[in-house]
Design an enzyme around this catalytic site. Sequence first.
Site, short mmCIF file in Angstrom:
data_model
loop_
_atom_site.label_atom_id
_atom_site.label_comp_id
_atom_site.label_asym_id
_atom_site.label_seq_id
_atom_site.Cartn_x
_atom_site.Cartn_y
_atom_site.Cartn_z
N LYS A 24 -40.64 -29.46 -25.42
CA LYS A 24 -39.39 -28.70 -25.33
C LYS A 24 -39.65 -27.49 -24.45
CE LYS A 24 -35.22 -29.14 -27.08
NZ LYS A 24 -34.57 -30.42 -27.43
P1 NAD Z 1 -23.86 -27.52 -25.90
O1 NAD Z 1 -24.34 -26.18 -25.43
O2 NAD Z 1 -23.20 -28.45 -24.96
O3 NAD Z 1 -22.84 -27.36 -27.14
C1 NAD Z 1 -23.09 -26.58 -28.26
C2 NAD Z 1 -21.71 -26.15 -28.77
O4 NAD Z 1 -21.88 -25.50 -30.02
C3 NAD Z 1 -21.02 -25.14 -27.84
O5 NAD Z 1 -19.70 -25.57 -27.61
C4 NAD Z 1 -21.08 -23.83 -28.61
O6 NAD Z 1 -19.96 -22.98 -28.35
C5 NAD Z 1 -21.08 -24.33 -30.04
N1 NAD Z 1 -21.66 -23.37 -30.98
C6 NAD Z 1 -22.71 -22.56 -30.80
N2 NAD Z 1 -22.92 -21.81 -31.90
C7 NAD Z 1 -22.00 -22.20 -32.80
C8 NAD Z 1 -21.70 -21.81 -34.13
N3 NAD Z 1 -22.39 -20.88 -34.75
N4 NAD Z 1 -20.67 -22.43 -34.75
C9 NAD Z 1 -19.93 -23.37 -34.15
N5 NAD Z 1 -20.17 -23.78 -32.87
C10 NAD Z 1 -21.18 -23.20 -32.22
O7 NAD Z 1 -25.14 -28.20 -26.59
P2 NAD Z 1 -25.33 -29.72 -26.96
O8 NAD Z 1 -26.08 -30.37 -25.86
O9 NAD Z 1 -24.04 -30.29 -27.44
O10 NAD Z 1 -26.37 -29.58 -28.17
C11 NAD Z 1 -25.94 -29.27 -29.49
C12 NAD Z 1 -27.07 -29.54 -30.44
O11 NAD Z 1 -27.47 -30.91 -30.34
C13 NAD Z 1 -28.36 -28.72 -30.21
O12 NAD Z 1 -28.99 -28.51 -31.45
C14 NAD Z 1 -29.21 -29.68 -29.38
O13 NAD Z 1 -30.58 -29.38 -29.49
C15 NAD Z 1 -28.86 -30.98 -30.03
N6 NAD Z 1 -29.09 -32.17 -29.22
C16 NAD Z 1 -28.50 -32.32 -28.00
C17 NAD Z 1 -28.70 -33.49 -27.29
C18 NAD Z 1 -28.00 -33.76 -25.98
O14 NAD Z 1 -28.11 -34.88 -25.48
N7 NAD Z 1 -27.28 -32.82 -25.42
C19 NAD Z 1 -29.54 -34.48 -27.80
C20 NAD Z 1 -30.13 -34.31 -29.05
C21 NAD Z 1 -29.88 -33.14 -29.76
#
Ligand code: NAD
Length: 421
Positions: free
Chosen positions: A111
């Site tokens: 990471k």
């Molecule tokens: P992203 O930045 O696209 O979206 C995150 C969203 O969560 C944003 O819209 C943000 O405004 C919102 N957010 C942040 N804090 C918040 C809170 N306290 N309450 C409510 N909403 C809140 O990120 P993502 O890629 O969608 O990733 C989200 C999660 O999924 C992370 O933990 C990431 O590690 C995990 N993840 C992502 C992927 C991927 O393919 N993108 C894969 C596996 C895991």
Amino acid sequence: MKTLTLEQEINPWEAQSARFDFAAQKLNLDEGLWKVLRYPNRELIVHIPVSMDTGKLEVFTGFRVQHSIARGPAKGGVRFSPDVTLDEVRALASWMTWKCAVANIPFGGAKAGSICAPHKMSQGELERMTRRYTAELVEFIGPEKDVPAPDMNTNEQIMAWMMDTYSMHMRQTVTSVVTGKPINIGGSRGRREATGRGIMIVSNEAIKKLGMRPEDTRVIVQGFGNVGSNCARLMAQAGYTIIGIIEVDGAIYNARGIDIEGLWKHRERSGSIARFSEAEEADPAELMLAECGILIPAAIENQITSRNAARVKCRILAEGANGPTTAAADEILADKGVMIIPDILCNAGGVTTSYFEWVQDRQGYFWKESVVNEQLEDIMISAFHDVVRYAENHSVNNRIAAYMLAIDRVAYTIRQRGIYA
Ligand code: NAD
């Protein structure tokens, strides 16, 4: 599991270690391998000078942690956020090792994070920071070594800049150095929706197991970013009723189901889910605790802790985000009979499709979206049943089963390879 203070409880490294130690002990993992797997292989800290639009120089701190390369190149996302810490990146790196092992794909775990406020930076500043960061990592990453991908606040454009910078240093185009790229430059069809699709696939399996049907299942999603918005859209299309969406600037609720396509358009126009006319405004913290069939935290860590776990009223907790539930909360949820689909299984659709992207880049042959989605479904369904079977056979919950299965697979590989010690 040992008792932790709240500060320790919400430290992702502690959350990871508590589950790892418990699962390793259940597996009777020998002490040497326990030490090897508990800590990351390598941790790199870089200080990244960036020329800002004001003409001044700023220096950002970045990390890349490689937890394991036992089963293949290290794999894991890059996170841009003001509060990234080395402990968080360490935890996320080890979760990647376990996630790739649960999905049974040939990668280790890594990471990266950079401490910055991406929403306050211009595109030019972001590009310069990304490029200098990539240049600092040049000996560390590579298609056979370590393959970054997007995570919070990083996207296809950032991956394009990383790929281009690495390629400039190599004096040739190396598309397979990162995944999550735009399709035009070696990205995979289906990657953008893959994490959300994977969550839907395992949710389908979970409700089947509990005798529920999509039409009768109400869903609440926290986070309407890449993971949450795609997941909500695909699950709505599959017949689930999405009754609540929680974002950082507010939450919305509609007991009859939110029109997710309409919400996408509203968010595109207004930049927010707030003031969507076809749903009521709700209190974000309360909506997390509302009654539903499936609660999908898909935003950030530590959303379900010992403070609110007793009031959670979902039947299934499908962890879209990494580390949304603390170890202390796990025990409370287990007592309440909540079925957890743990993060290292639930959100593995993203890294699985990243694996397909890496394979396609190396083959120079690109698959149709239907092929990507079929292969993803195969892997996610097998992983779900591997974990559930493991839990039943060893009388442990799904989270510990996922860790045990993953540790078992990585340890088996290390034993076969032997340790160069
Ligand atoms: P992203 O930045 O696209 O979206 C995150 C969203 O969560 C944003 O819209 C943000 O405004 C919102 N957010 C942040 N804090 C918040 C809170 N306290 N309450 C409510 N909403 C809140 O990120 P993502 O890629 O969608 O990733 C989200 C999660 O999924 C992370 O933990 C990431 O590690 C995990 N993840 C992502 C992927 C991927 O393919 N993108 C894969 C596996 C895991």
